[in-house]
Design an enzyme around this catalytic site. Structure first.
Site, PDB file in Angstrom:
ATOM      1  N   HIS A  74      24.667 -17.045  46.980  1.00  0.00           N
ATOM      2  CA  HIS A  74      23.387 -16.359  47.124  1.00  0.00           C
ATOM      3  C   HIS A  74      22.354 -17.046  46.225  1.00  0.00           C
ATOM      4  O   HIS A  74      21.347 -17.531  46.689  1.00  0.00           O
ATOM      5  CB  HIS A  74      23.515 -14.874  46.781  1.00  0.00           C
ATOM      6  CG  HIS A  74      22.269 -14.079  47.022  1.00  0.00           C
ATOM      7  ND1 HIS A  74      22.237 -12.700  46.959  1.00  0.00           N
ATOM      8  CD2 HIS A  74      21.003 -14.465  47.324  1.00  0.00           C
ATOM      9  CE1 HIS A  74      21.008 -12.268  47.223  1.00  0.00           C
ATOM     10  NE2 HIS A  74      20.238 -13.328  47.430  1.00  0.00           N
ATOM     11  N   GLU A 131      15.130 -19.026  46.903  1.00  0.00           N
ATOM     12  CA  GLU A 131      15.915 -18.856  45.679  1.00  0.00           C
ATOM     13  C   GLU A 131      15.308 -19.613  44.507  1.00  0.00           C
ATOM     14  O   GLU A 131      15.207 -19.085  43.394  1.00  0.00           O
ATOM     15  CB  GLU A 131      17.365 -19.290  45.918  1.00  0.00           C
ATOM     16  CG  GLU A 131      18.154 -18.338  46.794  1.00  0.00           C
ATOM     17  CD  GLU A 131      18.201 -16.929  46.236  1.00  0.00           C
ATOM     18  OE1 GLU A 131      18.606 -16.758  45.077  1.00  0.00           O
ATOM     19  OE2 GLU A 131      17.815 -15.991  46.958  1.00  0.00           O
ATOM     20  N   HIS A 135      13.517 -17.496  41.557  1.00  0.00           N
ATOM     21  CA  HIS A 135      14.351 -17.429  40.358  1.00  0.00           C
ATOM     22  C   HIS A 135      14.276 -18.681  39.484  1.00  0.00           C
ATOM     23  O   HIS A 135      14.198 -18.590  38.266  1.00  0.00           O
ATOM     24  CB  HIS A 135      15.806 -17.174  40.758  1.00  0.00           C
ATOM     25  CG  HIS A 135      15.998 -15.933  41.573  1.00  0.00           C
ATOM     26  ND1 HIS A 135      15.820 -14.667  41.059  1.00  0.00           N
ATOM     27  CD2 HIS A 135      16.336 -15.765  42.882  1.00  0.00           C
ATOM     28  CE1 HIS A 135      16.047 -13.765  42.004  1.00  0.00           C
ATOM     29  NE2 HIS A 135      16.365 -14.407  43.126  1.00  0.00           N
TER      30      HIS A 135
END
Length: 406
Positions: A74, A131, A135
């Site tokens: 993920h 992602e 992040h």
């Protein structure tokens, strides 16, 4: 791709900077993130504020992604030490060409990602961009100042290489299978037995998440880091922040690519939310808020900031309902903080909201209500990774929110 991957390995014998970016070298005695007792100024070697780093994994079955005998990646997330987090920290360093960056400099990493870092919608590139932009831009040791000879994209290479490297140390499928916990259309498992297996290997508890159908779909491994994200020592630690969403018992671990009699839609489908029948009045305790739009499209759910999210494979936030002293309403709170309806009629759940300013909500037996109305609104229908602001005043899209107790 394989020949380019092997060529890159051969080139690594030469000047490393010609193949891989070189970041700041960190001293051996740098404190461990989230465990320091004094301020450490060098955030290239000490991850701050995002010192609680999570390696998160998916188990997607509807649709299935990745190998049938492996979990998939993920992401790598920098949570703060108290379980809160920042996101999209630097708009100037958001990238939309991940494959183009990795192909010449990290082809082995890219090749691995194409098998083990999969998007359930089939758009891996978009998933990878999301992602990193959400992040990776919040990891202090990936900032440009941490690279003596920085060139745009260096931090992208390091983010994906380190995520893949860490993921390879966490063979969740193998660990569970060795203990007899294997995908099945009939068997169910308890959270305690899953946790015991993962804890035996990781050394600490792992966050174990399920969708609303009690189907296992995500694992979160927590770490503190001594040194940088790129080259530091990842130290397993106990989780902070959001708890596991799987029930204590009756957890289903469905097989990939082989589900002849699937149950009701999971969080990765486009089906409607379940209907939960509860007595009208007050809600109390923990639960999830799922969205119904009145159409056949997937409604999604509310996440921790009070936003509406429809991206399949995501995890709804846990909301805590607390009845007020008068017993005629209840407040809501997430890991972000108490929830309030702001002056512009938008919903906000945040630490800046005081408990005394949390808004009163109601429940009509099926839907969440505010000021006597079960209708909530958004300016548009969120798509992809976009988050929709929730309003109580009429906007172009109307929806309702159902309560699903934990």
């Amino acid at each position: 791709m394989l020949s380019r991957c092997l060529a890159a390995i051969a080139l690594a014998a030469g000047p490393v900077s010609a193949v891989f970016p070189v970041s700041t070298s960190c001293p051996a005695n740098v404190p461990v993130s989230c465990q320091n007792t004094t301020v450490y100024e060098d955030t290239c070697c000490f991850n701050h504020p995002g010192g609680q780093v999570l390696l998160t994994q998916f188990w997607d079955t509807n649709p299935s992604t990745g190998p049938a005998d492996s979990w998939t990646i993920h992401g790598l997330w920098p949570d703060n030490c108290d379980g809160t987090w920042e996101e999209y920290c630097d708009k100037d360093r958001e990238y939309f060409n991940i494959t183009a960056i990795l192909e010449p400099s990290a082809p082995c990493t890219l090749q691995y990602m194409q098998k083990f870092w999969k998007d359930y919608n089939g758009d891996d590139e978009d998933f990878w961009e999301h992602e990193f932009n959400k992040h990776g831009t919040c990891m202090s040791s990936l900032e440009p100042a941490c690279y003596p000879d920085y060139e745009p994209g260096h931090e992208v290479i390091d983010y994906f290489k380190r995520t893949v490297k860490l993921f390879k140390t966490l063979p969740s499928y193998e660990w569970l299978a060795e203990a007899g916990i294997v995908p099945s259309t009939t068997a169910t498992y308890s959270r305690a037995e899953i946790q015991a297996v993962l804890r035996a290997h990781h050394g600490h508890d792992v966050i174990i998440n399920c969708n609303r159908n009690r189907e296992l779909n995500e694992l979160w491994y927590h770490y503190n880091i001594r040194g940088s994200v790129q080259s530091g020592e990842y130290i397993p630690v106990e989780p902070v922040g959001s708890p596991s969403t799987c029930p204590q018992t009756g957890i289903r671990y469905l097989p990939k690519y082989s589900n002849p009699t699937p149950p009701t839609p999971t969080t990765t489908t486009t089906g409607p939310s379940p209907t939960v029948s509860l007595p009208p009045g007050l809600l109390s305790g923990k639960g999830w808020l799922y969205v119904e739009t009145g159409s056949a499209s997937y409604g999604g759910f509310l996440i921790s900031a009070g936003k509406w999210y429809r991206q399949g494979g995501g995890t709804p936030a846990t909301y805590t309902a607390t009845p007020n002293a008068a017993g005629d309403a209840f407040t809501l709170k997430t890991s972000k903080g108490p929830c309030t309806i702001q002056s512009d009629s938008s919903l906000l759940c945040d630490a800046s909201v005081s408990a005394t300013n949390a808004s009163p909500f109601g429940f009509d037996g099926k839907y969440l209500t505010y000021a006597g109305s079960s209708s909530f609104y958004s300016i548009g229908l969120p798509s992809g990774t976009a988050q929709g602001t929730v309003y109580t005043n009429p906007q172009s899209v109307e929806f309702k929110a159902t309560w699903s107790p934990r």
